[in-house]
Design an enzyme around this catalytic site. Structure first.
Site, PDB file in Angstrom:
ATOM      1  NE  ARG A 104      -2.532   0.007   3.625  1.00 52.39           N
ATOM      2  CZ  ARG A 104      -3.326   0.415   4.598  1.00 52.39           C
ATOM      3  NH1 ARG A 104      -4.631   0.446   4.414  1.00 52.39           N
ATOM      4  NH2 ARG A 104      -2.837   0.787   5.752  1.00 52.39           N
ATOM      5  CB  THR A 108      -2.451   7.080  -2.651  1.00 57.61           C
ATOM      6  OG1 THR A 108      -1.770   5.841  -2.828  1.00 57.61           O
ATOM      7  CG2 THR A 108      -1.655   8.214  -3.258  1.00 57.61           C
ATOM      8  CG  ASP A 200       2.854  -2.701   8.985  1.00 62.29           C
ATOM      9  OD1 ASP A 200       3.096  -3.853   8.555  1.00 62.29           O
ATOM     10  OD2 ASP A 200       2.896  -1.695   8.254  1.00 62.29           O
ATOM     11  CG  ASP A 203       6.551  -2.931   9.568  1.00 58.83           C
ATOM     12  OD1 ASP A 203       7.221  -3.346   8.603  1.00 58.83           O
ATOM     13  OD2 ASP A 203       6.181  -1.752   9.670  1.00 58.83           O
TER      14      ASP A 203
HETATM   15  C1  PRP Z   1      -0.941  -4.723   4.385  1.00 64.20           C
HETATM   16  C2  PRP Z   1      -1.718  -6.014   4.446  1.00 64.20           C
HETATM   17  C3  PRP Z   1      -2.556  -5.952   3.206  1.00 64.20           C
HETATM   18  C4  PRP Z   1      -2.848  -4.478   3.089  1.00 64.20           C
HETATM   19  C5  PRP Z   1      -4.259  -4.245   3.546  1.00 64.20           C
HETATM   20  O1  PRP Z   1       0.120  -4.810   3.518  1.00 64.20           O
HETATM   21  O2  PRP Z   1      -0.890  -7.144   4.524  1.00 64.20           O
HETATM   22  O3  PRP Z   1      -1.920  -6.445   2.055  1.00 64.20           O
HETATM   23  O4  PRP Z   1      -1.928  -3.798   3.930  1.00 64.20           O
HETATM   24  O5  PRP Z   1      -4.621  -2.932   3.336  1.00 64.20           O
HETATM   25  P1  PRP Z   1      -5.780  -2.503   2.337  1.00 64.20           P
HETATM   26  O6  PRP Z   1      -6.924  -3.425   2.588  1.00 64.20           O
HETATM   27  O7  PRP Z   1      -6.058  -1.085   2.723  1.00 64.20           O
HETATM   28  O8  PRP Z   1      -5.244  -2.612   0.934  1.00 64.20           O
HETATM   29  P2  PRP Z   1       1.216  -3.642   3.367  1.00 64.20           P
HETATM   30  O9  PRP Z   1       0.830  -2.704   2.282  1.00 64.20           O
HETATM   31  O10 PRP Z   1       1.491  -3.046   4.703  1.00 64.20           O
HETATM   32  O11 PRP Z   1       2.472  -4.395   2.793  1.00 64.20           O
HETATM   33  P3  PRP Z   1       3.449  -5.453   3.517  1.00 64.20           P
HETATM   34  O12 PRP Z   1       2.638  -6.679   3.805  1.00 64.20           O
HETATM   35  O13 PRP Z   1       4.492  -5.701   2.493  1.00 64.20           O
HETATM   36  O14 PRP Z   1       3.986  -4.817   4.766  1.00 64.20           O
HETATM   37  N1  URA Z   2      -2.159  -3.219   6.947  1.00 61.87           N
HETATM   38  C1  URA Z   2      -1.715  -3.653   8.155  1.00 61.87           C
HETATM   39  O1  URA Z   2      -0.695  -4.345   8.239  1.00 61.87           O
HETATM   40  N2  URA Z   2      -2.421  -3.306   9.239  1.00 61.87           N
HETATM   41  C2  URA Z   2      -3.527  -2.552   9.171  1.00 61.87           C
HETATM   42  O2  URA Z   2      -4.134  -2.280  10.217  1.00 61.87           O
HETATM   43  C3  URA Z   2      -3.974  -2.118   7.919  1.00 61.87           C
HETATM   44  C4  URA Z   2      -3.266  -2.475   6.815  1.00 61.87           C
END
Ligand code: PRP
Ligand code: URA
Length: 209
Positions: A104, A108, A200, A203
């Site tokens: 994400r 945005t 997160d 993370d």
């Molecule tokens: C997180 C999560 C989803 C997304 C959800 O990923 O694992 O893929 O956010 O958010 P949304 O429903 O608003 O799209 P992130 O973008 O943090 O990436 P990562 O798993 O690589 O840390």
């Molecule tokens: N992605 C995450 O990892 N946590 C949230 O709460 C939302 C999006």
């Protein structure tokens, strides 16, 4: 309209409570995501078709059942979805594994796709798309788009924590995709994090806080 199943088994609720705790470190967090993914898989695989078969027990021949029909693929949305793969494979070890890389954009909140690699026969497989967090729903919608673009027709979405808006967004875009989630939380904060959520997920899984 896609069906949403909140899998609120006591074991899942208990494990999710520990998972949400900000004091829980990477090792325990990974183990819990793995266990909850396994329990969600148990529920999401409830309607897999069976066929009749026979087996010779030490006593006599038995009329029994085995899985029939489509084979399975588990597809994590990177990174955090990776944490759920082993849990699915513990119950369905023959499943093939695809990967969808997506993050994400922090300002945005729009998902950005950077990698897709799926089993060649994805069109013939039942797909479990896994991602712990369903927040705005953008990543899940685009993940499902990526699967459908490559021929997948039978898809289930497995998540640990979902926001109501994310569920609605997936339902509107993909009414044919059932959602299995361990919890439906209150909503999102200004940064797009699920509240109360668990922070997160990527993370916390990979220690990149
Ligand atoms: C997180 C999560 C989803 C997304 C959800 O990923 O694992 O893929 O956010 O958010 P949304 O429903 O608003 O799209 P992130 O973008 O943090 O990436 P990562 O798993 O690589 O840390
Ligand atoms: N992605 C995450 O990892 N946590 C949230 O709460 C939302 C999006």
């Amino acid at each position: 309209m896609a069906v949403v199943t909140e899998v609120d088994h006591p074991l899942i609720q208990h494990k999710l409570t520990i998972l949400r705790n900000k004091e829980v470190g990477t090792k325990e967090f990974r183990a819990l995501v793995d266990e909850i993914a396994m329990l969600l898989t148990y529920e999401a695989s409830r309607d897999l078709p069976l066929e009749e078969t026979t087996v010779m027990t030490p006593v006599q021949q038995a009329q029994t059942k085995q899985l029939a029909g489509k084979k399975l693929a588990v597809v994590p949305i990177l990174r955090a979805g990776l944490g759920m793969v082993d849990g699915v494979l513990q119950l369905i070890p023959a499943a093939k594994v695809g990967h969808i890389g997506m993050y994400r954009d922090e300002s945005t909140l729009q998902p950005v796709e950077y990698f897709v690699k799926l089993p060649e026969d994805i069109a013939e497989r039942e797909v479990f798309l896994v991602d712990p967090m369903l927040a705005t729903g953008g990543s899940a919608v685009d993940g499902i788009n990526a699967l459908k673009k490559r021929g997948a027709t039978s898809i289930k979405l497995l998540t640990l924590v979902s926001a109501p808006v994310g569920i609605k967004t997936v339902q509107a875009a993909h009414p044919d995709v059932p959602i299995y989630t361990a919890a439906i939380d209150d909503g999102l904060n200004e940064q797009g994090y699920i509240v109360p959520g668990l922070g997160d997920a990527g993370d916390r899984l990979f220690g990149t806080l």
